[in-house]
Scaffold this motif. Sequence first.
Motif, PDB file in Angstrom:
ATOM      1  N   UNK A 128       0.683  -1.083  -0.107  1.00  0.00           N
ATOM      2  CA  UNK A 128       0.028  -0.047  -0.105  1.00  0.00           C
ATOM      3  C   UNK A 128       0.745   1.330   0.121  1.00  0.00           C
ATOM      4  N   UNK A 129       1.842   1.144   0.634  1.00  0.00           N
ATOM      5  CA  UNK A 129       2.923   2.264   0.640  1.00  0.00           C
ATOM      6  C   UNK A 129       3.431   2.674  -0.655  1.00  0.00           C
ATOM      7  N   UNK A 130       3.964   1.599  -1.102  1.00  0.00           N
ATOM      8  CA  UNK A 130       4.468   1.792  -2.442  1.00  0.00           C
ATOM      9  C   UNK A 130       3.343   2.267  -3.579  1.00  0.00           C
ATOM     10  N   UNK A 131       2.104   1.526  -3.450  1.00  0.00           N
ATOM     11  CA  UNK A 131       1.097   2.102  -4.396  1.00  0.00           C
ATOM     12  C   UNK A 131       0.907   3.568  -4.108  1.00  0.00           C
ATOM     13  N   UNK A 132       0.607   4.047  -2.913  1.00  0.00           N
ATOM     14  CA  UNK A 132       0.353   5.431  -2.678  1.00  0.00           C
ATOM     15  C   UNK A 132       1.640   6.495  -3.079  1.00  0.00           C
ATOM     16  N   UNK A 133       2.766   5.905  -2.674  1.00  0.00           N
ATOM     17  CA  UNK A 133       4.138   6.795  -3.186  1.00  0.00           C
ATOM     18  C   UNK A 133       4.056   6.860  -4.600  1.00  0.00           C
ATOM     19  N   UNK A 134       3.568   6.136  -5.321  1.00  0.00           N
ATOM     20  CA  UNK A 134       3.568   6.392  -6.955  1.00  0.00           C
ATOM     21  C   UNK A 134       2.382   7.300  -7.297  1.00  0.00           C
ATOM     22  N   UNK A 135       1.678   7.916  -6.495  1.00  0.00           N
ATOM     23  CA  UNK A 135       0.683   9.015  -6.748  1.00  0.00           C
ATOM     24  C   UNK A 135       1.178  10.133  -6.258  1.00  0.00           C
ATOM     25  N   UNK A 136       2.494  10.307  -5.526  1.00  0.00           N
ATOM     26  CA  UNK A 136       2.992  11.459  -5.224  1.00  0.00           C
ATOM     27  C   UNK A 136       3.633  12.230  -6.451  1.00  0.00           C
ATOM     28  N   UNK A 137       3.628  13.553  -6.477  1.00  0.00           N
ATOM     29  CA  UNK A 137       3.983  14.487  -7.471  1.00  0.00           C
ATOM     30  C   UNK A 137       5.593  14.256  -7.501  1.00  0.00           C
ATOM     31  N   UNK A 138       5.855  14.065  -9.004  1.00  0.00           N
ATOM     32  CA  UNK A 138       7.379  13.991  -8.856  1.00  0.00           C
ATOM     33  C   UNK A 138       7.563  14.306 -10.607  1.00  0.00           C
ATOM     34  N   UNK A 139       8.651  15.271 -10.865  1.00  0.00           N
ATOM     35  CA  UNK A 139       8.970  15.904 -12.215  1.00  0.00           C
ATOM     36  C   UNK A 139       9.421  14.500 -13.049  1.00  0.00           C
ATOM     37  N   UNK A 140      10.168  13.571 -12.365  1.00  0.00           N
ATOM     38  CA  UNK A 140      10.645  12.764 -13.359  1.00  0.00           C
ATOM     39  C   UNK A 140       9.489  11.774 -13.714  1.00  0.00           C
ATOM     40  N   UNK A 141       8.641  11.542 -12.775  1.00  0.00           N
ATOM     41  CA  UNK A 141       7.300  10.728 -13.269  1.00  0.00           C
ATOM     42  C   UNK A 141       6.706  11.377 -14.285  1.00  0.00           C
ATOM     43  N   UNK A 142       6.491  12.792 -14.307  1.00  0.00           N
ATOM     44  CA  UNK A 142       5.755  13.698 -15.235  1.00  0.00           C
ATOM     45  C   UNK A 142       6.333  13.235 -16.627  1.00  0.00           C
ATOM     46  N   UNK A 143       7.759  13.231 -16.499  1.00  0.00           N
ATOM     47  CA  UNK A 143       8.501  13.144 -18.014  1.00  0.00           C
ATOM     48  C   UNK A 143       8.217  11.580 -18.351  1.00  0.00           C
ATOM     49  N   UNK A 144       8.090  10.560 -17.481  1.00  0.00           N
ATOM     50  CA  UNK A 144       7.823   9.499 -17.896  1.00  0.00           C
ATOM     51  C   UNK A 144       6.431   9.342 -18.430  1.00  0.00           C
ATOM     52  N   UNK A 145       5.580  10.133 -17.886  1.00  0.00           N
ATOM     53  CA  UNK A 145       4.241   9.903 -18.387  1.00  0.00           C
ATOM     54  C   UNK A 145       4.062  10.572 -19.784  1.00  0.00           C
ATOM     55  N   UNK A 146       4.683  11.562 -20.001  1.00  0.00           N
ATOM     56  CA  UNK A 146       4.982  12.229 -21.511  1.00  0.00           C
ATOM     57  C   UNK A 146       5.312  10.953 -22.382  1.00  0.00           C
ATOM     58  N   UNK A 147       6.119  10.211 -21.945  1.00  0.00           N
ATOM     59  CA  UNK A 147       6.499   8.798 -22.747  1.00  0.00           C
ATOM     60  C   UNK A 147       5.679   8.091 -22.814  1.00  0.00           C
ATOM     61  N   UNK A 148       4.687   7.744 -21.897  1.00  0.00           N
ATOM     62  CA  UNK A 148       3.439   6.926 -21.983  1.00  0.00           C
ATOM     63  C   UNK A 148       2.414   7.567 -22.754  1.00  0.00           C
ATOM     64  N   UNK A 149       2.392   8.475 -22.926  1.00  0.00           N
ATOM     65  CA  UNK A 149       1.275   9.359 -24.152  1.00  0.00           C
ATOM     66  C   UNK A 149       1.809   9.170 -25.304  1.00  0.00           C
ATOM     67  N   UNK A 150       3.291   9.132 -25.473  1.00  0.00           N
ATOM     68  CA  UNK A 150       3.914   8.890 -27.045  1.00  0.00           C
ATOM     69  C   UNK A 150       3.721   7.363 -27.243  1.00  0.00           C
ATOM     70  N   UNK A 151       3.670   6.682 -26.276  1.00  0.00           N
ATOM     71  CA  UNK A 151       3.539   4.894 -26.663  1.00  0.00           C
ATOM     72  C   UNK A 151       2.425   4.765 -27.560  1.00  0.00           C
ATOM     73  N   UNK A 152       1.193   5.487 -27.066  1.00  0.00           N
ATOM     74  CA  UNK A 152       0.053   5.577 -28.156  1.00  0.00           C
ATOM     75  C   UNK A 152      -0.651   4.156 -27.877  1.00  0.00           C
ATOM     76  N   UNK A 153      -0.440   3.737 -26.512  1.00  0.00           N
ATOM     77  CA  UNK A 153      -1.432   2.100 -26.280  1.00  0.00           C
ATOM     78  C   UNK A 153      -1.449   1.869 -24.965  1.00  0.00           C
ATOM     79  N   UNK A 154      -2.546   1.312 -24.584  1.00  0.00           N
ATOM     80  CA  UNK A 154      -2.778   0.950 -23.244  1.00  0.00           C
ATOM     81  C   UNK A 154      -1.644  -0.060 -22.744  1.00  0.00           C
ATOM     82  N   UNK A 155      -1.511  -0.989 -23.588  1.00  0.00           N
ATOM     83  CA  UNK A 155      -0.314  -1.736 -22.938  1.00  0.00           C
ATOM     84  C   UNK A 155       0.977  -1.231 -23.047  1.00  0.00           C
ATOM     85  N   UNK A 156       1.304  -0.562 -24.171  1.00  0.00           N
ATOM     86  CA  UNK A 156       2.599   0.191 -24.356  1.00  0.00           C
ATOM     87  C   UNK A 156       2.626   1.338 -23.322  1.00  0.00           C
ATOM     88  N   UNK A 157       1.723   1.785 -22.909  1.00  0.00           N
ATOM     89  CA  UNK A 157       1.877   2.970 -21.851  1.00  0.00           C
ATOM     90  C   UNK A 157       1.992   2.258 -20.532  1.00  0.00           C
TER      91      UNK A 157
END
Length: 235
Positions: A128-157
């Motif tokens: 649960x701690x790890x799961x919640x930790x993933x929700x905390x705002x982080x600049x690097x996570x935002x960058x990775x999310x950009x990559x998930x959008x560019x992957x253009x697929x549910x599984x790919x993201x």
Amino acid sequence: MFYAAIILGLLGSFHCVGMCGPIAFLLPLDRRSNSKKVLQLVSYHSGRLLMYSVLGALFGVLGKSLNLFGMQQQISIIIGVLMIVVIIMPTKIFNRYNFSKPLYKFVGRVKSAMGKQLKRKDPGTFFTLGYLNGLLPCGLVYMAIFGAIASQGVMEGALYMFFFGIGTIPLMTTAIYLGNFLNNNLKKLIIKAIPVLVVIVGILFILRGLGLDIPYISPSEMVAIEQVSATHSCH
């Protein structure tokens, strides 16, 4: 681009240690039993990886939706440009326009939930701690999310964010075991290196979108796929 996700996670985890390190240091690990401690760490990282994968899948849906409009290459280029712009944009602009302000209440609730979990030692506490930790705002996570959008697929993201999380595990685990082991000089070097890394990843996304027929970096297949998709949509 999954290799880029791993590299972003691996080098970006130096930043993660600074941001999420205090939480990692407070994990109620069983210091008397190495086997239990390992299982607890695996549970904690599994929670983080699951949350990253969920976020990747959600933003992958967004990328897939945009891809339906024949914007496969453009999305990759736009994401790459955004990564670079975010890095080179003066910090004072972000300070003037606090983009994360609407998230304050949500983040407060996440931190409160994590605080409650830190006081418990139930079997599911670390997951649960790890799961919640993933929700905390982080600049690097935002960058990775950009990559998930560019992957253009549910599984790919989902896979993109999963591999990003995999990249963060080695250093985060080391930090948990050894505590704050980085000296100030090394921290300064790492802080300077992270923006360079993000810019490099941004350039990789731009090259990927250009379809320059460079194996693994800028495959020309993207152009062919986009042309076929556009043809089918016309019919």
